[in-house]
Design a protein around this motif. Sequence first.
Motif, PDB file in Angstrom:
ATOM      1  N   THR A  48     -17.982  27.051 -70.128  1.00 32.32           N
ATOM      2  CA  THR A  48     -16.882  27.060 -69.152  1.00 32.32           C
ATOM      3  C   THR A  48     -15.789  26.165 -69.722  1.00 32.32           C
ATOM      4  O   THR A  48     -16.074  25.172 -70.365  1.00 32.32           O
ATOM      5  CB  THR A  48     -17.333  26.438 -67.826  1.00 32.32           C
ATOM      6  N   ASN A  49     -14.547  26.529 -69.503  1.00 33.34           N
ATOM      7  CA  ASN A  49     -13.463  25.712 -70.036  1.00 33.34           C
ATOM      8  C   ASN A  49     -12.471  25.439 -68.913  1.00 33.34           C
ATOM      9  O   ASN A  49     -11.401  26.040 -68.848  1.00 33.34           O
ATOM     10  CB  ASN A  49     -12.801  26.449 -71.209  1.00 33.34           C
ATOM     11  N   PRO A  50     -12.845  24.558 -67.991  1.00 32.48           N
ATOM     12  CA  PRO A  50     -12.022  24.361 -66.802  1.00 32.48           C
ATOM     13  C   PRO A  50     -10.683  23.700 -67.119  1.00 32.48           C
ATOM     14  O   PRO A  50     -10.528  23.070 -68.162  1.00 32.48           O
ATOM     15  CB  PRO A  50     -12.876  23.441 -65.927  1.00 32.48           C
ATOM     16  N   PRO A  51      -9.695  23.868 -66.232  1.00 29.33           N
ATOM     17  CA  PRO A  51      -8.384  23.260 -66.474  1.00 29.33           C
ATOM     18  C   PRO A  51      -8.446  21.733 -66.458  1.00 29.33           C
ATOM     19  O   PRO A  51      -9.411  21.144 -65.990  1.00 29.33           O
ATOM     20  CB  PRO A  51      -7.537  23.768 -65.306  1.00 29.33           C
ATOM     21  N   LEU A  52      -7.398  21.120 -66.977  1.00 28.24           N
ATOM     22  CA  LEU A  52      -7.315  19.656 -67.018  1.00 28.24           C
ATOM     23  C   LEU A  52      -7.131  19.095 -65.607  1.00 28.24           C
ATOM     24  O   LEU A  52      -6.871  19.834 -64.651  1.00 28.24           O
ATOM     25  CB  LEU A  52      -6.168  19.226 -67.926  1.00 28.24           C
ATOM     26  N   LEU A  53      -7.213  17.769 -65.498  1.00 21.24           N
ATOM     27  CA  LEU A  53      -7.225  17.151 -64.157  1.00 21.24           C
ATOM     28  C   LEU A  53      -6.013  17.484 -63.272  1.00 21.24           C
ATOM     29  O   LEU A  53      -6.189  17.688 -62.066  1.00 21.24           O
ATOM     30  CB  LEU A  53      -7.406  15.635 -64.279  1.00 21.24           C
ATOM     31  N   GLN A 221     -17.105  26.947 -55.386  1.00 19.41           N
ATOM     32  CA  GLN A 221     -16.045  27.541 -54.558  1.00 19.41           C
ATOM     33  C   GLN A 221     -14.934  28.209 -55.365  1.00 19.41           C
ATOM     34  O   GLN A 221     -14.175  29.013 -54.838  1.00 19.41           O
ATOM     35  CB  GLN A 221     -15.451  26.480 -53.629  1.00 19.41           C
ATOM     36  N   HIS A 222     -14.789  27.842 -56.634  1.00 21.75           N
ATOM     37  CA  HIS A 222     -13.735  28.457 -57.453  1.00 21.75           C
ATOM     38  C   HIS A 222     -14.059  28.186 -58.913  1.00 21.75           C
ATOM     39  O   HIS A 222     -14.534  27.097 -59.260  1.00 21.75           O
ATOM     40  CB  HIS A 222     -12.361  27.856 -57.105  1.00 21.75           C
ATOM     41  N   GLU A 223     -13.777  29.151 -59.783  1.00 20.18           N
ATOM     42  CA  GLU A 223     -14.084  29.000 -61.210  1.00 20.18           C
ATOM     43  C   GLU A 223     -13.415  27.760 -61.815  1.00 20.18           C
ATOM     44  O   GLU A 223     -13.983  27.088 -62.678  1.00 20.18           O
ATOM     45  CB  GLU A 223     -13.626  30.250 -61.943  1.00 20.18           C
ATOM     46  N   ASP A 224     -12.209  27.437 -61.354  1.00 20.71           N
ATOM     47  CA  ASP A 224     -11.501  26.268 -61.903  1.00 20.71           C
ATOM     48  C   ASP A 224     -12.189  24.954 -61.539  1.00 20.71           C
ATOM     49  O   ASP A 224     -11.841  23.901 -62.075  1.00 20.71           O
ATOM     50  CB  ASP A 224     -10.063  26.192 -61.350  1.00 20.71           C
TER      51      ASP A 224
END
Length: 382
Positions: A48-53, A221-224
């Motif tokens: 997974t490569n979630p967005p930055l803070l 609740q959300h991919e991000d």
Amino acid sequence: MRILILGGDGYLGWPTAMQFSAEGHEVMAVDNYLRRRLCLESDSMPLTNPPLLPERTRRWQAVGGQKIEYRIGDCCDYRFLSEVIKDFGPEAIVHYAEQPSGPYSMSGYEQARLTFHNNLTSTFNLIWAVHEHAPEAHIIKLGTMGEYGTPNIDIEEGWLEVEHKGRSQRFLYPRQASSLYHTTKVQDTDLLWFYVRVWGLRVTDLMQGPVYGLYTAQSSQHEDLLPIFNYDDIFGTVVNRFLVQAVADVPLTVYGKGGQTRGYLDLRDTLQCIRLVAQNPAGRGELRILNQFVEQFTVNQLAEKVKKAGDALGLKVTIQPVENPRIEAEQHYYNAQHTGLLELGLEPHYLTDEIITEMLEAVLKYRQGIDRRLIMPRVRWS
Ligand code: USQ
């Protein structure tokens, strides 16, 4: 409470921040993205490569309706950390801001030096900043079960009562780690114990075992909002690696004889433990040590469990022992006490077929993104 999460972008830090935020606490996450940078540099990109803070916290506010404040900066920079603590005035500080990989710490001089410097300096700076600006704050420090190693006697919860020539004294349980990373955690414990004795800090040191899982009440609740999930040989932990290997049709990589025994826990139980510890702080001048895991397995048992659940899903999982890249005992006695967190109210999730199946189904959604080059061990201890 006002809760500061150091390492708030990481595998454990971000889910912890969301949990406390969902419960109505005032939360600030601090991170310098070291983990993401090291993953890039060592060719260990997560599944997974979630967005930055900035984007993650915006998404969290949109989904959960709560705000998580964040600061981007390095806990090894004393001015930065002490200003954060002075301005935010935390009542609890969860310290995850460390380089967490044994293999990374054993991969070369620069990597060893970075691990040594980052882990000890961040802990040292935290101790000083708390002493100067928030002496009542409760430090919740992530240690590791790996501090104890694999002794031939039962592992107690942090301390050992020793009788010698008719006298007795309680000491820190003997520690003998098997990677430089784990050794930095031993040194952290020693630093904390010294400053608890001289300055009366409140500290809980959590000896955690390897964690597995992806979904929590908030991250699902959300991919991000998913945590960074590694499956490579450097940053991936064994259960998460086996799940991805099963899905990618790669034989499960049991290192050596596979009798290595550790205490494991579900990511959701890490969050429960941190919550329970925050709600029940250590006293002034107390170093409380808790062993944070829920059940013990050998690597062979883990591989068999993943195979059974994977086969039931139609995955045709195989197991292929590989030469052990680490120097560690492969068949040994292991019996670690872990009653402290249960007494505080921990309700464990166990590694059942059902839970493994749920995790395999979660990983299956990312099957296309699995890079098979990242599976075999690249780092040798010797
Ligand atoms: N292992 C395999 N095959 C693999 C990967 C690992 O057999 O493909 C074995 C290892 O040799 C080891 C055991 O599984 O005996 C656990 O390895 P791991 O990579 O899951 O865990 P470890 O290196 O010990 O470190 C992890 C986290 C660390 C945390 C620690 C808790 O990276 O941050 O502190 O788990 S503990 O293991 O209790 O020290």
